[in-house]
Design a protein around this motif. Structure first.
Motif, PDB file in Angstrom:
ATOM      1  N   CYS A   1      -9.095  64.217 -21.789  1.00 32.88           N
ATOM      2  CA  CYS A   1     -10.192  63.940 -20.854  1.00 32.88           C
ATOM      3  C   CYS A   1      -9.585  63.821 -19.456  1.00 32.88           C
ATOM      4  O   CYS A   1      -8.370  63.671 -19.318  1.00 32.88           O
ATOM      5  CB  CYS A   1     -10.911  62.646 -21.238  1.00 32.88           C
ATOM      6  SG  CYS A   1      -9.846  61.200 -21.211  1.00 32.88           S
ATOM      7  N   ILE A   2     -10.413  63.902 -18.439  1.00 34.49           N
ATOM      8  CA  ILE A   2      -9.892  63.798 -17.078  1.00 34.49           C
ATOM      9  C   ILE A   2      -9.245  62.421 -16.913  1.00 34.49           C
ATOM     10  O   ILE A   2      -9.855  61.389 -17.216  1.00 34.49           O
ATOM     11  CB  ILE A   2     -11.013  64.041 -16.042  1.00 34.49           C
ATOM     12  CG1 ILE A   2     -11.501  65.504 -16.157  1.00 34.49           C
ATOM     13  CG2 ILE A   2     -10.520  63.730 -14.634  1.00 34.49           C
ATOM     14  CD1 ILE A   2     -12.610  65.884 -15.195  1.00 34.49           C
ATOM     15  N   THR A   3      -7.993  62.453 -16.485  1.00 36.75           N
ATOM     16  CA  THR A   3      -7.173  61.248 -16.515  1.00 36.75           C
ATOM     17  C   THR A   3      -6.429  61.056 -15.198  1.00 36.75           C
ATOM     18  O   THR A   3      -5.888  62.017 -14.632  1.00 36.75           O
ATOM     19  CB  THR A   3      -6.149  61.344 -17.676  1.00 36.75           C
ATOM     20  OG1 THR A   3      -6.885  61.458 -18.902  1.00 36.75           O
ATOM     21  CG2 THR A   3      -5.237  60.132 -17.734  1.00 36.75           C
ATOM     22  N   ASP A   4      -6.400  59.832 -14.734  1.00 36.20           N
ATOM     23  CA  ASP A   4      -5.647  59.486 -13.531  1.00 36.20           C
ATOM     24  C   ASP A   4      -4.155  59.557 -13.872  1.00 36.20           C
ATOM     25  O   ASP A   4      -3.692  58.826 -14.760  1.00 36.20           O
ATOM     26  CB  ASP A   4      -6.035  58.066 -13.095  1.00 36.20           C
ATOM     27  CG  ASP A   4      -5.466  57.701 -11.739  1.00 36.20           C
ATOM     28  OD1 ASP A   4      -4.400  58.239 -11.362  1.00 36.20           O
ATOM     29  OD2 ASP A   4      -6.090  56.869 -11.051  1.00 36.20           O
ATOM     30  N   PRO A   5      -3.395  60.419 -13.205  1.00 35.53           N
ATOM     31  CA  PRO A   5      -1.988  60.589 -13.589  1.00 35.53           C
ATOM     32  C   PRO A   5      -1.160  59.327 -13.375  1.00 35.53           C
ATOM     33  O   PRO A   5      -0.104  59.165 -13.993  1.00 35.53           O
ATOM     34  CB  PRO A   5      -1.511  61.712 -12.659  1.00 35.53           C
ATOM     35  CG  PRO A   5      -2.420  61.669 -11.480  1.00 35.53           C
ATOM     36  CD  PRO A   5      -3.753  61.238 -12.031  1.00 35.53           C
ATOM     37  N   ARG A   6      -1.660  58.438 -12.554  1.00 38.56           N
ATOM     38  CA  ARG A   6      -0.878  57.227 -12.268  1.00 38.56           C
ATOM     39  C   ARG A   6      -0.735  56.350 -13.509  1.00 38.56           C
ATOM     40  O   ARG A   6       0.145  55.502 -13.570  1.00 38.56           O
ATOM     41  CB  ARG A   6      -1.528  56.466 -11.097  1.00 38.56           C
ATOM     42  CG  ARG A   6      -1.401  57.257  -9.788  1.00 38.56           C
ATOM     43  CD  ARG A   6      -2.215  56.672  -8.675  1.00 38.56           C
ATOM     44  NE  ARG A   6      -3.649  56.718  -8.940  1.00 38.56           N
ATOM     45  CZ  ARG A   6      -4.590  56.464  -8.033  1.00 38.56           C
ATOM     46  NH1 ARG A   6      -4.240  56.154  -6.795  1.00 38.56           N
ATOM     47  NH2 ARG A   6      -5.874  56.517  -8.351  1.00 38.56           N
ATOM     48  N   GLU A   7      -1.604  56.608 -14.502  1.00 37.18           N
ATOM     49  CA  GLU A   7      -1.468  55.863 -15.753  1.00 37.18           C
ATOM     50  C   GLU A   7      -0.162  56.204 -16.472  1.00 37.18           C
ATOM     51  O   GLU A   7       0.287  55.464 -17.340  1.00 37.18           O
ATOM     52  CB  GLU A   7      -2.656  56.180 -16.688  1.00 37.18           C
ATOM     53  CG  GLU A   7      -3.974  55.647 -16.169  1.00 37.18           C
ATOM     54  CD  GLU A   7      -5.160  56.104 -17.003  1.00 37.18           C
ATOM     55  OE1 GLU A   7      -4.979  56.400 -18.193  1.00 37.18           O
ATOM     56  OE2 GLU A   7      -6.277  56.170 -16.449  1.00 37.18           O
ATOM     57  N   PHE A   8       0.391  57.366 -16.119  1.00 35.08           N
ATOM     58  CA  PHE A   8       1.624  57.801 -16.790  1.00 35.08           C
ATOM     59  C   PHE A   8       2.867  57.638 -15.924  1.00 35.08           C
ATOM     60  O   PHE A   8       3.951  57.971 -16.343  1.00 35.08           O
ATOM     61  CB  PHE A   8       1.495  59.278 -17.195  1.00 35.08           C
ATOM     62  CG  PHE A   8       0.550  59.495 -18.337  1.00 35.08           C
ATOM     63  CD1 PHE A   8       1.001  59.372 -19.645  1.00 35.08           C
ATOM     64  CD2 PHE A   8      -0.782  59.785 -18.113  1.00 35.08           C
ATOM     65  CE1 PHE A   8       0.134  59.573 -20.714  1.00 35.08           C
ATOM     66  CE2 PHE A   8      -1.655  59.983 -19.170  1.00 35.08           C
ATOM     67  CZ  PHE A   8      -1.197  59.877 -20.473  1.00 35.08           C
ATOM     68  N   LEU A   9       2.675  57.189 -14.712  1.00 28.67           N
ATOM     69  CA  LEU A   9       3.819  57.117 -13.807  1.00 28.67           C
ATOM     70  C   LEU A   9       4.303  55.690 -13.715  1.00 28.67           C
ATOM     71  O   LEU A   9       3.508  54.754 -13.610  1.00 28.67           O
ATOM     72  CB  LEU A   9       3.416  57.627 -12.414  1.00 28.67           C
ATOM     73  CG  LEU A   9       2.910  59.063 -12.397  1.00 28.67           C
ATOM     74  CD1 LEU A   9       2.380  59.412 -11.008  1.00 28.67           C
ATOM     75  CD2 LEU A   9       4.011  60.040 -12.792  1.00 28.67           C
ATOM     76  N   GLU A  10       5.602  55.556 -13.746  1.00 24.47           N
ATOM     77  CA  GLU A  10       6.167  54.214 -13.634  1.00 24.47           C
ATOM     78  C   GLU A  10       6.205  53.826 -12.179  1.00 24.47           C
ATOM     79  O   GLU A  10       6.514  54.631 -11.320  1.00 24.47           O
ATOM     80  CB  GLU A  10       7.561  54.200 -14.240  1.00 24.47           C
ATOM     81  CG  GLU A  10       7.514  54.476 -15.729  1.00 24.47           C
ATOM     82  CD  GLU A  10       8.891  54.444 -16.354  1.00 24.47           C
ATOM     83  OE1 GLU A  10       9.796  53.861 -15.745  1.00 24.47           O
ATOM     84  OE2 GLU A  10       9.023  55.014 -17.447  1.00 24.47           O
ATOM     85  N   SER A  11       5.879  52.606 -11.894  1.00 27.64           N
ATOM     86  CA  SER A  11       5.897  52.170 -10.496  1.00 27.64           C
ATOM     87  C   SER A  11       7.278  51.693 -10.106  1.00 27.64           C
ATOM     88  O   SER A  11       8.127  51.474 -10.946  1.00 27.64           O
ATOM     89  CB  SER A  11       4.870  51.073 -10.283  1.00 27.64           C
ATOM     90  OG  SER A  11       5.067  50.066 -11.237  1.00 27.64           O
TER      91      SER A  11
END
Lengths: 468, 204
Positions: free
Chosen positions: A458-468
């Motif tokens: 589904c359309i997903t915010d890529p920041r959910e997969f990026l480490e801060s």
């Protein structure tokens, strides 16, 4: 008098101004492809006209070639072979360099040209392809033309052009993680409309542009045409020269030094006046995604489908049509919208850096069950580089198809497509009705957003997969 | 090239913004290496009920009996945006369209029109909306007249004057072959070409 970069490029190629107000512009390089170049070459030949400087003309097989591993002239598109064979025959008889189907340098024209060092700062370059503005990222005067104009350029080494006005778009501030050049240009088009750049040659400038690498700059300039600009251009800097140095068609030795001295003058003078100036603050920019059927139908990925009469919307009827076409309801959040397919490719986002950011998200993960996901590298060299880095294995382990190079399913020419009314998240440039297939519903986004969405289905915010 | 001097005809309103060249001629309809055989594919996605067949969509403006033989299109903003495919213009021409009236055009598309004797005519959106309303009342009788020499469009009992750049106007009025015209400047081009070889030798 203080001049803009565009003024300098234009004046550099101005043969003479015509009495009717158009300018005769000298063309340094011409690119063709089999979709529109074939007709230009055959028509030129039918008129008994010759190519002025065939050694400065190049041709790519990219638009309708298949991208399966064992591809040949026989294409999935029913009459594709006719275009390929006609282009090959005409290119050979005219003495034009051809990056043919099985050439290891084959790829999408706007990927191949910078990769081979053919486009250089200060050059004028045209191609009967609207995304030729991509190559403005190299500091070149590069723009898309029609077939008749291509014939004109081939026969006379010039074009008669109305001088556009100048616009500077300054992208200021620092991009947040997960936000890229694709998001910058989609946001610009959403803010000022798909016709916002009409009549202008646009210089992209500002701290955020300076920080972009060359490939990201190409993504930015690529969609200048979706802004209806005459073209996009970025002043060459050290990154530009570093990118170009050592490439097959780049000058060497003393010639390089001579060229570089000229290239360093290619920037807008500090007090140059533009006909229009826009400033975009990138510091709060979020990943963007389109919801409708024009690139101007773009919102932040955290937003919902906007109402047709939302503030700033000027095309109410178009937005209503788009909602119906896309099968969406006003107020529905884009995040979480189920997709049928994911596509990474096209002259917008198919370069090695695009594949790297997508692979970084896909590494060790699988795409959602039932989803169709395809990655089409922008050139066979990009493909080879990706394979040398092991990216192909990440894509295939995740469930992506790994293809040979071409424009592929950026558009549907009667061959391969995503299927009737399938919902696709795509790194391409056009979400027009039926662009990617019969009534296919396209959502444009960046490579990292497409990769993240492929995993979730589904359309997903890529920041959910990026480490801060 | 065909001239465009003066034309009177039935005008079909298609007042959508951002009508792209994919809509005007879908890529799947560009089947041959030819400028011909494209009229049937014009607006195929809207004009026919399905992508596989050719059954006319009765709701599409060009399929309505009142607009049969339409030769002028009234369009929305940014008409002809998108792909550079000149096939869009070849398809319009083969269908019988001679002029498109819109608030603005995609740059490449407008250039393609001029090179094929098709007039891209710019008028404000509200003027076009008013003309469209008048046309809709009686499409066959309320014909639009365009006089390029005078840069005037006549409709609804009024005259609307329009701007067009002088180069495009001349090309259309005289039906000029741009290549032939430019080849008459061959000497100047040769001189520029030679001077450039000295000035920017790395390009050669």
């Amino acid at each position: 008098m203080a001049l803009t970069l565009f003024d300098k490029l234009w004046n550099e190629h101005l043969v003479e101004s015509q009495q009717d107000g158009s300018d005769l512009i000298y063309i340094d390089r011409i690119f063709l492809h089999e979709r529109t170049g074939s007709i230009a070459l055959s028509s030129l030949q039918a008129e008994g006209r010759e190519v002025f400087c065939p050694e400065q003309v190049f041709c790519c097989m990219d638009h309708i070639v298949d991208t399966f591993p064992d591809r040949s002239d026989d294409t999935t598109m029913p009459s594709g072979k006719d275009f390929i064979v006609a282009t090959r025959n005409h290119a050979h008889s005219a003495g034009i360099a051809l990056f043919d189907l099985l050439d290891p340098r084959q790829g999408i024209v706007h990927v191949v040209s910078p990769e081979q060092g053919i486009v250089q700062p200060g050059m004028s370059l045209v191609c009967p392809d609207s995304h030729t503005c991509t190559q403005g990222a190299m500091g070149a005067l590069a723009w898309g033309i029609g077939s008749s104009e291509a014939e004109h350029a081939l026969a006379t080494k010039t074009l008669r052009v109305q001088r556009p006005q100048t616009m500077r778009v300054s992208f200021e501030g620092e991009l947040a993680q997960g936000v890229s050049a694709k998001d910058m240009i989609l946001h610009l088009i959403a803010s000022h409309g798909a016709h916002g750049g009409s009549g202008y040659a646009v210089e992209f400038a500002g701290a955020a542009v300076t920080r972009l690498d060359m490939e990201a700059r190409m993504t930015l300039c690529n969609m200048a045409v979706e802004f209806s600009a005459f073209t996009g251009v970025i002043a060459p800097d050290a990154k530009t020269l570093d990118f170009l140095r050592g490439r097959p068609y780049a000058p060497v030795g003393e010639r390089w030094e001579q060229a570089a001295a000229y290239w360093r003058t290619l920037r807008s003078d500090p007090d140059a006046q533009f006909d229009r100036e826009l400033v975009v603050d990138c510091s709060a920019l979020q990943p963007q995604v389109t919801w409708g059927t024009s690139p101007q139908h773009t919102v932040a990925i955290t937003a919902a489908v906007p109402a047709p009469d939302a503030p700033g919307a000027t095309d109410r009827a178009g937005r209503e049509r788009a909602l119906a076409y896309m099968g969406l309801e006003v107020g529905l959040p884009l995040r979480g919208l189920a997709i049928d397919a994911a596509f990474i490719g096209s002259c917008t986002n198919s370069r090695i850096s695009d594949l790297r950011v997508a692979a970084a998200v896909l590494r060790g993960r699988r795409i959602a069950p039932g989803l169709r996901a395809i990655c089409v590298p922008g050139s066979m060299q990009v493909k080879a580089q990706a394979e040398a880095e092991g990216l192909d294995r990440i894509f295939t382990a995740a469930g992506f198809e790994w293809r040979a190079s071409g424009c592929s399913m950026c558009f549907y020419a009667g061959g391969e497509h995503f299927g009737y009314r399938q919902r696709v998240i795509s790194t391409t440039n056009r979400n027009f009705e039926s662009r990617q297939g019969p009534e296919t519903r396209t959502h444009l986004a960046s490579p990292v957003t497409v990769a993240a969405s492929a995993i979730r289905g589904c359309i997903t915010d890529p920041r959910e997969f990026l480490e801060s | 090239m065909d001239e465009f001097v003066r034309h009177e005809g039935i005008a079909a309103p298609l007042l959508r913004d951002n009508i792209d060249t994919d809509a005007i001629i879908p890529s799947r309809e560009m089947r041959r290496v030819s400028k011909h055989g494209l009229g049937e594919g014009l607006f195929a996605g809207w004009r026919y009920l399905s992508q596989e067949g050719r059954e006319p969509n009765p709701d599409f403006v060009l399929n309505r009996p009142a607009y049969r033989g339409a030769s002028i299109l009234l369009g929305g903003a940014n008409f002809g945006c998108g792909s550079s495919r000149e096939h869009a213009v070849w398809a319009l021409k083969e269908y019988g369209i001679r002029a498109i009236v819109a608030p603005g055009f995609g740059t490449i598309f407008a250039g393609n029109c001029v090179r094929n004797g098709l007039l891209p005519l710019v008028l404000p959106g509200e003027v076009i909306a008013a003309i469209a309303a008048w046309v809709r009342a009686a499409p066959g009788e309320n014909r639009v007249l365009i006089d390029l020499q005078a840069q005037r469009l006549e409709a609804a009992g009024q005259a609307f004057y329009f701007d067009i750049d002088a180069g495009a106007r001349r090309m259309l009025l005289q039906g000029l072959d741009a290549i032939a015209l430019t080849l008459t400047r061959g000497e100047v081009i040769d001189r520029f070409h030679r001077r450039r070889q000295e000035l920017r030798p790395w390009l050669y």
